[in-house]
Design an enzyme around this catalytic site. Structure first.
Site: not given
Ligand code: NAI
Length: 248
Positions: A91, A156-160
């Site tokens: 995640n 970001y899009a490339a990673s996803k």
């Molecule tokens: P968020 O920013 O609220 O939470 C992400 C968490 O990941 C944070 O607690 C952060 O400290 C942790 N993190 C960051 N880098 C890290 C690392 N190197 N190692 C371990 N933990 C790390 O983000 P959210 O919205 O909860 O996103 C969760 C996932 O869902 C992500 O992969 C995001 O790309 C994906 N996502 C989110 C969307 C949205 O609209 N919020 C839409 C599509 C995908």
């Protein structure tokens, strides 16, 4: 309900947002939960307390999901502590948004490392235990942006999008051992990640969503629960879009 009773889940980047809600949803269904994040701060400690309140074994660990060596050690330690890992949710994710014209090498490398390499790191470390146990469900957090692209998010899009290709390939490699691998592609979900967008951008997004609202973390957590549990026992290699109908 006990959809995940007896199972151990590992969720990366779970102190906040979608990962946190997945941890709580899984625990509510009886799973023991190991989770990681970058620092041991208030959100990590409070999640541990909430999980304990739900009556499940749990622990938060400090780990950078993008660091290959640290991840291999982390997974071995979690196996020592929890004995098994039945569910892996990759995640952890970040954004460094800007037009390609302004995107520097550091913004590209960091997003690929945290969002995509992390999925390789954790899946590689966990799969050997799942293959041996002949059971497992791996869930990778992609995005609708990985399916459709988005201006200002080429990194970001490339990673996803990379996550989707990885997911399909791993599903083909491990299916014969009863290990499943799927991706979730959320749309616009209201978390810290999206809250930093300007109000006007958020309103515009919501106008284009057929269900006329941003998603809640629980909307994604419910789909993760489906993919983690035996309810999806014949589903692998798929990308489930959780986007209120905005994609496609
Ligand atoms: P968020 O920013 O609220 O939470 C992400 C968490 O990941 C944070 O607690 C952060 O400290 C942790 N993190 C960051 N880098 C890290 C690392 N190197 N190692 C371990 N933990 C790390 O983000 P959210 O919205 O909860 O996103 C969760 C996932 O869902 C992500 O992969 C995001 O790309 C994906 N996502 C989110 C969307 C949205 O609209 N919020 C839409 C599509 C995908």
């Amino acid at each position: 309900m006990d959809l995940l009773k007896g199972k151990v889940a590992l969720i990366t980047g779970a102190a906040r947002g979608i990962g946190r809600m997945i941890a709580l949803r899984f625990a509510g269904e009886g799973a023991a939960v190991a989770f990681t994040d970058l620092v041991r701060d208030d959100p990590m400690v409070s999640l541990e307390k909430e999980l304990t309140g739900l009556g499940v074994k749990n622990a938060g660990y400090v780990n950078d999901a993008g660091d290959f060596e640290a991840v291999q050690k982390m997974v071995d330690r979690i196996i020592d502590d929890f004995e098994r890992i039945d569910i892996l949710v990759n995640n952890a994710g970040i954004t460094r948004d800007t037009l390609l014209m302004r995107m520097n090498e550091e913004m590209w490398d960091l997003v690929i490392k945290v969002n995509l390499k992390s999925v390789f790191n954790y899946t590689k470390a966990v799969q050997k235990y799942m293959l041996k146990a002949r059971t497992g469900s791996i869930i990778n957090m992609s995005s609708v942006v990985g399916v459709n692209g988005n201006a200002g998010q080429a990194n970001y899009a490339a990673s996803k999008a990379g996550i989707i290709g990885f997911t399909k390939s791993v599903a083909k490699e491990v299916g014969s051992r009863n290990v499943r691998c799927n991706a979730i592609a959320p749309g616009f979900i209201i978390t810290d990640m999206t809250n930093k967008l300007p109000e006007q951008v958020k309103e515009e997004w919501i106008r284009t969503i057929p269900l006329r609202r941003g998603g809640e973390p629980v909307d994604v957590a419910n789909v993760a629960l489906f993919l983690a549990s035996d309810l999806s026992s014949y589903v692998t290699g798929q990308t489930l879009q959780v986007c209120g109908g905005m994609s496609g």
